[in-house]
Design a protein around this motif. Structure first.
Motif, PDB file in Angstrom:
ATOM      1  N   SER A  79       1.786  15.477   1.187  1.00 26.64           N
ATOM      2  CA  SER A  79       2.244  15.521  -0.208  1.00 26.64           C
ATOM      3  C   SER A  79       3.147  16.728  -0.451  1.00 26.64           C
ATOM      4  O   SER A  79       4.097  16.661  -1.247  1.00 26.64           O
ATOM      5  N   ALA A  80       2.880  17.844   0.265  1.00 27.80           N
ATOM      6  CA  ALA A  80       3.738  19.028   0.126  1.00 27.80           C
ATOM      7  C   ALA A  80       5.120  18.772   0.697  1.00 27.80           C
ATOM      8  O   ALA A  80       6.129  19.221   0.137  1.00 27.80           O
ATOM      9  N   ILE A  81       5.184  18.054   1.816  1.00 25.31           N
ATOM     10  CA  ILE A  81       6.487  17.695   2.387  1.00 25.31           C
ATOM     11  C   ILE A  81       7.273  16.851   1.392  1.00 25.31           C
ATOM     12  O   ILE A  81       8.463  17.081   1.155  1.00 25.31           O
ATOM     13  N   ALA A  82       6.587  15.859   0.810  1.00 20.66           N
ATOM     14  CA  ALA A  82       7.267  15.004  -0.167  1.00 20.66           C
ATOM     15  C   ALA A  82       7.740  15.814  -1.366  1.00 20.66           C
ATOM     16  O   ALA A  82       8.861  15.634  -1.860  1.00 20.66           O
ATOM     17  N   GLY A  83       6.884  16.737  -1.832  1.00 20.22           N
ATOM     18  CA  GLY A  83       7.256  17.553  -2.980  1.00 20.22           C
ATOM     19  C   GLY A  83       8.401  18.493  -2.683  1.00 20.22           C
ATOM     20  O   GLY A  83       9.209  18.813  -3.563  1.00 20.22           O
ATOM     21  N   SER A  84       8.490  18.930  -1.428  1.00 21.51           N
ATOM     22  CA  SER A  84       9.563  19.847  -1.049  1.00 21.51           C
ATOM     23  C   SER A  84      10.881  19.134  -0.787  1.00 21.51           C
ATOM     24  O   SER A  84      11.936  19.777  -0.746  1.00 21.51           O
ATOM     25  N   THR A  85      10.843  17.816  -0.594  1.00 26.93           N
ATOM     26  CA  THR A  85      12.066  17.074  -0.258  1.00 26.93           C
ATOM     27  C   THR A  85      12.495  16.121  -1.369  1.00 26.93           C
ATOM     28  O   THR A  85      13.605  15.610  -1.345  1.00 26.93           O
ATOM     29  N   HIS A  86      11.587  15.859  -2.298  1.00 24.53           N
ATOM     30  CA  HIS A  86      11.851  14.941  -3.421  1.00 24.53           C
ATOM     31  C   HIS A  86      12.031  13.489  -2.966  1.00 24.53           C
ATOM     32  O   HIS A  86      12.596  12.669  -3.683  1.00 24.53           O
ATOM     33  N   PHE A  87      11.554  13.173  -1.754  1.00 25.32           N
ATOM     34  CA  PHE A  87      11.530  11.771  -1.346  1.00 25.32           C
ATOM     35  C   PHE A  87      10.366  11.072  -2.041  1.00 25.32           C
ATOM     36  O   PHE A  87       9.361  11.702  -2.412  1.00 25.32           O
ATOM     37  N   ALA A  88      10.493   9.757  -2.190  1.00 25.06           N
ATOM     38  CA  ALA A  88       9.367   8.971  -2.697  1.00 25.06           C
ATOM     39  C   ALA A  88       8.206   9.091  -1.719  1.00 25.06           C
ATOM     40  O   ALA A  88       8.405   9.152  -0.500  1.00 25.06           O
ATOM     41  N   PHE A  89       6.980   9.137  -2.244  1.00 27.92           N
ATOM     42  CA  PHE A  89       5.796   9.356  -1.425  1.00 27.92           C
ATOM     43  C   PHE A  89       4.784   8.258  -1.701  1.00 27.92           C
ATOM     44  O   PHE A  89       4.393   8.034  -2.846  1.00 27.92           O
ATOM     45  N   ARG A  90       4.385   7.562  -0.667  1.00 26.78           N
ATOM     46  CA  ARG A  90       3.408   6.479  -0.800  1.00 26.78           C
ATOM     47  C   ARG A  90       2.278   6.702   0.193  1.00 26.78           C
ATOM     48  O   ARG A  90       2.479   7.242   1.282  1.00 26.78           O
ATOM     49  N   THR A  91       1.099   6.241  -0.177  1.00 27.25           N
ATOM     50  CA  THR A  91      -0.088   6.409   0.670  1.00 27.25           C
ATOM     51  C   THR A  91      -0.730   5.059   0.936  1.00 27.25           C
ATOM     52  O   THR A  91      -0.978   4.283   0.003  1.00 27.25           O
ATOM     53  N   LEU A  92      -0.976   4.759   2.205  1.00 22.66           N
ATOM     54  CA  LEU A  92      -1.682   3.548   2.596  1.00 22.66           C
ATOM     55  C   LEU A  92      -2.735   3.904   3.634  1.00 22.66           C
ATOM     56  O   LEU A  92      -2.726   4.997   4.218  1.00 22.66           O
ATOM     57  N   ASN A  93      -3.641   2.955   3.857  1.00 24.98           N
ATOM     58  CA  ASN A  93      -4.678   3.119   4.864  1.00 24.98           C
ATOM     59  C   ASN A  93      -4.509   2.034   5.919  1.00 24.98           C
ATOM     60  O   ASN A  93      -4.496   0.842   5.588  1.00 24.98           O
ATOM     61  N   ALA A  94      -4.369   2.433   7.179  1.00 22.72           N
ATOM     62  CA  ALA A  94      -4.100   1.467   8.249  1.00 22.72           C
ATOM     63  C   ALA A  94      -5.240   0.489   8.444  1.00 22.72           C
ATOM     64  O   ALA A  94      -5.034  -0.628   8.926  1.00 22.72           O
ATOM     65  N   ALA A  95      -6.446   0.879   8.059  1.00 31.51           N
ATOM     66  CA  ALA A  95      -7.600   0.006   8.273  1.00 31.51           C
ATOM     67  C   ALA A  95      -7.751  -1.029   7.172  1.00 31.51           C
ATOM     68  O   ALA A  95      -8.150  -2.173   7.433  1.00 31.51           O
ATOM     69  N   THR A  96      -7.421  -0.658   5.924  1.00 33.07           N
ATOM     70  CA  THR A  96      -7.735  -1.533   4.792  1.00 33.07           C
ATOM     71  C   THR A  96      -6.507  -2.174   4.138  1.00 33.07           C
ATOM     72  O   THR A  96      -6.627  -3.238   3.539  1.00 33.07           O
ATOM     73  N   ASP A  97      -5.347  -1.547   4.234  1.00 31.51           N
ATOM     74  CA  ASP A  97      -4.157  -2.118   3.599  1.00 31.51           C
ATOM     75  C   ASP A  97      -3.477  -3.111   4.541  1.00 31.51           C
ATOM     76  O   ASP A  97      -3.549  -2.985   5.764  1.00 31.51           O
ATOM     77  N   SER A  98      -2.819  -4.093   3.960  1.00 30.35           N
ATOM     78  CA  SER A  98      -2.295  -5.214   4.730  1.00 30.35           C
ATOM     79  C   SER A  98      -0.826  -5.015   5.111  1.00 30.35           C
ATOM     80  O   SER A  98      -0.162  -4.067   4.670  1.00 30.35           O
TER      81      SER A  98
END
Length: 428
Positions: free
Chosen positions: A57-76
């Motif tokens: 999240s700090a990398i995303a905040g420092s670069t202003h790129f869109a940031f998304r979070t998924l889980n490899a086990a549960t998300d499709s």
């Protein structure tokens, strides 16, 4: 929507990251990537609560790129497709993929071309060793960075920041915390900042104010609110093998204090089976012929431990560990066997000499089986100069005795004597 304190206090840029300065500190690799606007996909590997999500999240905040979070086990795969579509529209998306070691082939095959063209910058997070658990196709397209448990000073600093922060933390509450309570919270969570922050919030919100309208957090209150993070581990996980490895290497290195420390970790994890099995291995692998009596005593200690069960099993186990630590060491017997096994695997077996072959059947003598065999018990000292190895391996030596321990010194002297007699005595 309510978010726990640990979520609210996630760093918004690299400067706010607590710990992991070997990655995000000035001049370090992740900081260089961000400063140069040359981000590449990466895998962050380390224990829970040590900042993998925070770094992402700090990398995303420092670069202003869109940031998304998924889980490899549960998300499709469909969830990945949504992220990919967003990346096509907006340019680049940073995707934090938790439990990246659980990524199946279908999702992996979909993700790979997006990593290649840079539309998706993957930050995989895992507690498992990526060199063991992650598919090589993903590993080859990412850099792997290990994160470490935070120090007590790191945890204490983050807790103090949360206590003072009026926007995201607990700064608007009339809170005070005793130094002993703060130090205890920083220590017993064993480098897991998430656990420490969550315990602090529970204590703050469940403790009524005193007569001065102040919420006073004492050592007793903190101890009741923190879920002690023991140094236990998944018995199939990477940490398990690290502790077992350190346990054996400490005994092999004759350091009883370190060995007892790692034994304590395994005892606290309730892993009696692994302790017993490893001690039996150590007794014969590392002590061996230098002190066979210690190996025998270890067997007795393991039998007692298995009969007693934990917690009493720790008593014979501790005895065995100290005994093995301070015993002389020798691996000569099993390394000799391994050398013999290597010859067998390489096809250097050879034919068994006829006089050693089975002769307990009719017609064996006609085949020259057993003919000429000398029965050692009929000779002085139970020994006769006789060929035992196959012809192709004559004069091969596998066993090289060590001079550690009186027992193996005696074996060495016996071996030297037999070799001398073999040179001086014609074979029968």
């Amino acid at each position: 929507m309510y978010h726990p304190l640990a979520y609210r206090m996630r760093p918004r840029n690299l400067e706010e990251v607590v710990g992991q300065q070997h990655l995000v500190g000035p001049g370090k690799i992740i900081r260089r990537m961000v400063d140069a606007h040359l981000l590449s996909s990466m895998i962050l590997y380390g224990p829970p609560g040590t900042g993998k999500t925070s770094i992402a999240s700090a990398i995303a905040g420092s670069t202003h790129f869109a940031f998304r979070t998924l889980n490899a086990a549960t998300d499709s795969k469909k969830d990945l497709q949504i992220v990919a579509e967003e990346a096509k529209m907006s340019g680049t998306v940073i995707l934090l993929l938790d439990e990246v070691h659980r990524l199946d082939k279908t999702k992996q095959d979909f993700l790979l071309p997006h990593l290649e063209n840079g539309r998706i910058i993957l930050i995989g997070a895992t507690t498992e060793n990526p060199y063991i658990t992650i598919n090589p196709a993903i590993r080859s397209r990412t850099q792997i960075f290990e994160v470490y448990p935070l120090s007590e000073d790191d945890i204490r600093l983050a807790l103090q920041q949360a206590l003072l922060d009026k926007e995201r933390g607990l700064g608007n509450m009339p809170l005070t915390i005793d130094d002993a309570a703060l130090n205890h919270l920083a220590r017993v969570t064993n480098g897991d900042l998430r656990s420490a922050l969550n315990a602090l919030e529970l204590a703050a919100k469940s403790t009524p104010p005193n007569t001065d309208h102040v919420i006073q957090l004492t050592l007793t209150i903190i101890a009741e609110c923190v879920q002690r993070k023991a140094l236990s581990h998944d018995k199939d996980g990477d940490a398990h093998y690290d502790v077992i490895s350190a346990f054996q290497k400490s005994i092999r290195g004759s350091d009883p204090d370190a060995a007892l420390h790692y034994l304590a970790r395994l005892v606290e994890a309730g892993d009696l089976a692994s302790i017993c099995r490893r001690l039996l291995v150590i007794g014969y692998e590392d002590i061996g012929l230098a002190n066979p009596a210690a190996a025998a005593r270890t067997v007795d200690a393991v039998l007692a431990a298995e009969r007693l069960g934990l917690p009493e099993a720790r008593i014979p186990l501790a005895t065995a560990v100290v005994d093995l630590c301070l015993s002389p060491k020798s691996n000569s017997a099993y390394t000799a066997l391994d050398a013999a096994i290597a010859d067998i695997k390489d096809g250097r077996a050879g034919q068994i000499p006829d006089h050693l072959r089975d002769s307990h059947y009719q017609g064996a003598k006609a085949l020259n089986r057993g003919v000429g065999y000398q029965y050692p018990h009929e000779f002085y000292d139970g020994w006769v100069n006789q060929t035992y190895l196959p012809k192709s391996l004559q004069n091969k030596q596998y066993y090289f005795p060590k001079e550690t321990g009186r027992y193996e010194q005696a074996l060495q002297n016996r071996l030297k004597e037999l070799k001398r007699r073999k040179k001086e005595t014609p074979p029968h």
